[in-house]
Write a protein that holds these residues in place. Sequence first.
Motif, PDB file in Angstrom:
ATOM      1  N   LEU A   1      -1.498  -7.448  10.656  1.00 19.59           N
ATOM      2  CA  LEU A   1      -2.577  -8.329  10.210  1.00 19.59           C
ATOM      3  C   LEU A   1      -2.430  -8.706   8.749  1.00 19.59           C
ATOM      4  N   THR A   2      -1.855  -7.810   7.947  1.00 23.10           N
ATOM      5  CA  THR A   2      -1.753  -8.040   6.506  1.00 23.10           C
ATOM      6  C   THR A   2      -0.323  -8.315   6.044  1.00 23.10           C
ATOM      7  N   ALA A   3       0.596  -8.518   6.981  1.00 23.77           N
ATOM      8  CA  ALA A   3       2.021  -8.629   6.633  1.00 23.77           C
ATOM      9  C   ALA A   3       2.292  -9.729   5.610  1.00 23.77           C
ATOM     10  N   LYS A   4       1.668 -10.885   5.783  1.00 26.03           N
ATOM     11  CA  LYS A   4       1.907 -11.997   4.857  1.00 26.03           C
ATOM     12  C   LYS A   4       1.392 -11.675   3.456  1.00 26.03           C
ATOM     13  N   MET A   5       0.318 -10.900   3.374  1.00 26.89           N
ATOM     14  CA  MET A   5      -0.200 -10.510   2.070  1.00 26.89           C
ATOM     15  C   MET A   5       0.807  -9.636   1.329  1.00 26.89           C
ATOM     16  N   PHE A   6       1.475  -8.756   2.057  1.00 30.06           N
ATOM     17  CA  PHE A   6       2.446  -7.865   1.427  1.00 30.06           C
ATOM     18  C   PHE A   6       3.704  -8.608   0.972  1.00 30.06           C
ATOM     19  N   GLU A   7       3.921  -9.799   1.496  1.00 24.41           N
ATOM     20  CA  GLU A   7       5.060 -10.617   1.070  1.00 24.41           C
ATOM     21  C   GLU A   7       4.772 -11.401  -0.205  1.00 24.41           C
ATOM     22  N   ASN A   8       3.516 -11.431  -0.631  1.00 28.58           N
ATOM     23  CA  ASN A   8       3.102 -12.190  -1.809  1.00 28.58           C
ATOM     24  C   ASN A   8       3.055 -11.251  -3.015  1.00 28.58           C
ATOM     25  N   ASP A   9       4.103 -11.275  -3.821  1.00 28.21           N
ATOM     26  CA  ASP A   9       4.218 -10.334  -4.942  1.00 28.21           C
ATOM     27  C   ASP A   9       3.079 -10.501  -5.951  1.00 28.21           C
ATOM     28  N   GLU A  10       2.686 -11.738  -6.210  1.00 30.66           N
ATOM     29  CA  GLU A  10       1.615 -11.978  -7.172  1.00 30.66           C
ATOM     30  C   GLU A  10       0.297 -11.387  -6.673  1.00 30.66           C
ATOM     31  N   LEU A  11       0.015 -11.595  -5.389  1.00 25.15           N
ATOM     32  CA  LEU A  11      -1.202 -11.045  -4.817  1.00 25.15           C
ATOM     33  C   LEU A  11      -1.176  -9.524  -4.821  1.00 25.15           C
ATOM     34  N   MET A  12      -0.048  -8.945  -4.466  1.00 21.53           N
ATOM     35  CA  MET A  12       0.039  -7.486  -4.419  1.00 21.53           C
ATOM     36  C   MET A  12      -0.109  -6.877  -5.805  1.00 21.53           C
ATOM     37  N   ALA A  13       0.356  -7.591  -6.826  1.00 24.67           N
ATOM     38  CA  ALA A  13       0.183  -7.111  -8.197  1.00 24.67           C
ATOM     39  C   ALA A  13      -1.305  -7.071  -8.562  1.00 24.67           C
ATOM     40  N   LYS A  14      -2.057  -8.056  -8.089  1.00 20.26           N
ATOM     41  CA  LYS A  14      -3.499  -8.066  -8.339  1.00 20.26           C
ATOM     42  C   LYS A  14      -4.174  -6.898  -7.645  1.00 20.26           C
ATOM     43  N   PHE A  15      -3.764  -6.624  -6.407  1.00 21.96           N
ATOM     44  CA  PHE A  15      -4.328  -5.468  -5.703  1.00 21.96           C
ATOM     45  C   PHE A  15      -3.976  -4.172  -6.425  1.00 21.96           C
ATOM     46  N   ALA A  16      -2.719  -4.046  -6.840  1.00 16.51           N
ATOM     47  CA  ALA A  16      -2.277  -2.828  -7.511  1.00 16.51           C
ATOM     48  C   ALA A  16      -3.062  -2.598  -8.790  1.00 16.51           C
ATOM     49  N   ASP A  17      -3.403  -3.669  -9.489  1.00 16.64           N
ATOM     50  CA  ASP A  17      -4.161  -3.537 -10.730  1.00 16.64           C
ATOM     51  C   ASP A  17      -5.574  -3.045 -10.480  1.00 16.64           C
ATOM     52  N   ARG A  18      -6.151  -3.417  -9.338  1.00 11.10           N
ATOM     53  CA  ARG A  18      -7.522  -3.008  -9.009  1.00 11.10           C
ATOM     54  C   ARG A  18      -7.587  -1.619  -8.379  1.00 11.10           C
ATOM     55  N   MET A  19      -6.483  -1.155  -7.817  1.00 14.16           N
ATOM     56  CA  MET A  19      -6.497   0.115  -7.095  1.00 14.16           C
ATOM     57  C   MET A  19      -6.247   1.280  -8.043  1.00 14.16           C
ATOM     58  N   PRO A  20      -7.128   2.272  -8.095  1.00 15.78           N
ATOM     59  CA  PRO A  20      -6.871   3.436  -8.936  1.00 15.78           C
ATOM     60  C   PRO A  20      -5.550   4.134  -8.611  1.00 15.78           C
ATOM     61  N   THR A  21      -5.150   4.100  -7.343  1.00 13.72           N
ATOM     62  CA  THR A  21      -3.877   4.707  -6.955  1.00 13.72           C
ATOM     63  C   THR A  21      -2.687   3.805  -7.256  1.00 13.72           C
ATOM     64  N   GLY A  22      -2.959   2.532  -7.580  1.00  9.67           N
ATOM     65  CA  GLY A  22      -1.897   1.604  -7.925  1.00  9.67           C
ATOM     66  C   GLY A  22      -1.149   1.020  -6.750  1.00  9.67           C
ATOM     67  N   ARG A  23      -1.670   1.192  -5.537  1.00  8.60           N
ATOM     68  CA  ARG A  23      -0.977   0.674  -4.357  1.00  8.60           C
ATOM     69  C   ARG A  23      -1.931   0.551  -3.192  1.00  8.60           C
ATOM     70  N   ALA A  24      -1.499  -0.181  -2.176  1.00 11.81           N
ATOM     71  CA  ALA A  24      -2.247  -0.271  -0.922  1.00 11.81           C
ATOM     72  C   ALA A  24      -1.959   0.951  -0.056  1.00 11.81           C
ATOM     73  N   ALA A  25      -2.679   1.052   1.053  1.00  9.56           N
ATOM     74  CA  ALA A  25      -2.538   2.205   1.943  1.00  9.56           C
ATOM     75  C   ALA A  25      -1.459   1.973   2.992  1.00  9.56           C
ATOM     76  N   GLU A  26      -0.859   3.044   3.424  1.00  7.02           N
ATOM     77  CA  GLU A  26      -0.003   3.026   4.602  1.00  7.02           C
ATOM     78  C   GLU A  26      -0.870   3.393   5.812  1.00  7.02           C
ATOM     79  N   PRO A  27      -0.552   2.868   6.993  1.00 10.19           N
ATOM     80  CA  PRO A  27      -1.416   3.114   8.153  1.00 10.19           C
ATOM     81  C   PRO A  27      -1.576   4.589   8.491  1.00 10.19           C
ATOM     82  N   GLU A  28      -0.547   5.382   8.236  1.00 11.59           N
ATOM     83  CA  GLU A  28      -0.646   6.817   8.525  1.00 11.59           C
ATOM     84  C   GLU A  28      -1.735   7.490   7.700  1.00 11.59           C
ATOM     85  N   GLU A  29      -1.976   6.962   6.500  1.00 10.66           N
ATOM     86  CA  GLU A  29      -2.982   7.568   5.628  1.00 10.66           C
ATOM     87  C   GLU A  29      -4.390   7.341   6.171  1.00 10.66           C
ATOM     88  N   VAL A  30      -4.579   6.257   6.885  1.00  8.31           N
ATOM     89  CA  VAL A  30      -5.860   6.013   7.538  1.00  8.31           C
ATOM     90  C   VAL A  30      -5.936   6.804   8.842  1.00  8.31           C
TER      91      VAL A  30
END
Length: 255
Positions: free
Chosen positions: A190-219
């Motif tokens: 569902l989010t594959a295209k978002m992960f291909e967008n480096d600029e968008l992912m940098a924005k997410f990383a900046d907002r995330m205290p952990t500095g990254r998005a989640a892997e499905p196993e973590e959920v």
Amino acid sequence: MERFNDKVVIITGAGSGIGAATAKRFAAEQAKVVLVGRTRDKLEKLAAELPNEDRVLVHPADVSDDAQVRGLMDAAIERFGQIDVLVNNAGVAVQKRIPDAADDDWNRVMHINVDGVFYCCRAALPHLLKTRGNIINVSSVSGIGGDWGMSIYNASKGAVTNFTRALALDHGRDGVRVNAVCPSLTRSDLTAKMFENDELMAKFADRMPTGRAAEPEEVGDVIAFLASDDARFVSGVNLPVDGGLSASNGQPRMG
């Protein structure tokens, strides 16, 4: 661990992402798993990766169709004799502002994200009452706060969030617990295209205290915890699985 030895777990949206990771976690803990999704090939591929295919039922179904959901529960009972855990993971998203949205956008999201959860809970509850089982709904951080351009998705996940609370109230004294996980951005189809967008992912990383998005196993690991006896006094909770995102008051990072 073998916390789910001989427990029967139904997982919707099991073909990929959080659903697939959750199925693998339950199977690793000796559960009998029912894999539900709209694409048989994905489900069968996942089933082949699980440790014991004899303890797996592949059942393609569209959760937005009540008749198919009732057929799913009947198939699970026929194969395994009981239902102990229901994981409502199936979901879709539409990223549009309301002036740009069509009726079909609203209906598709609501039919799957909300109707699907309702149909599955209603059909599974008679069986969960017998086993004193539990329900884990997959909501989202988008169900406890708003997003830009995602009002339809926000509405659907907000419904899941409060439905979880109300269902927990209604059935707590019956011995059935109901909880939800609220993931932030998680890697999936569902989010594959978002992960291909480096600029968008940098924005997410900046907002995330952990500095990254989640892997499905973590959920999936958190879902397994909530479904287990380790969480036997936890009910009515919408648990953020968000790397600390919801700890923020929204102001920008200054250091």
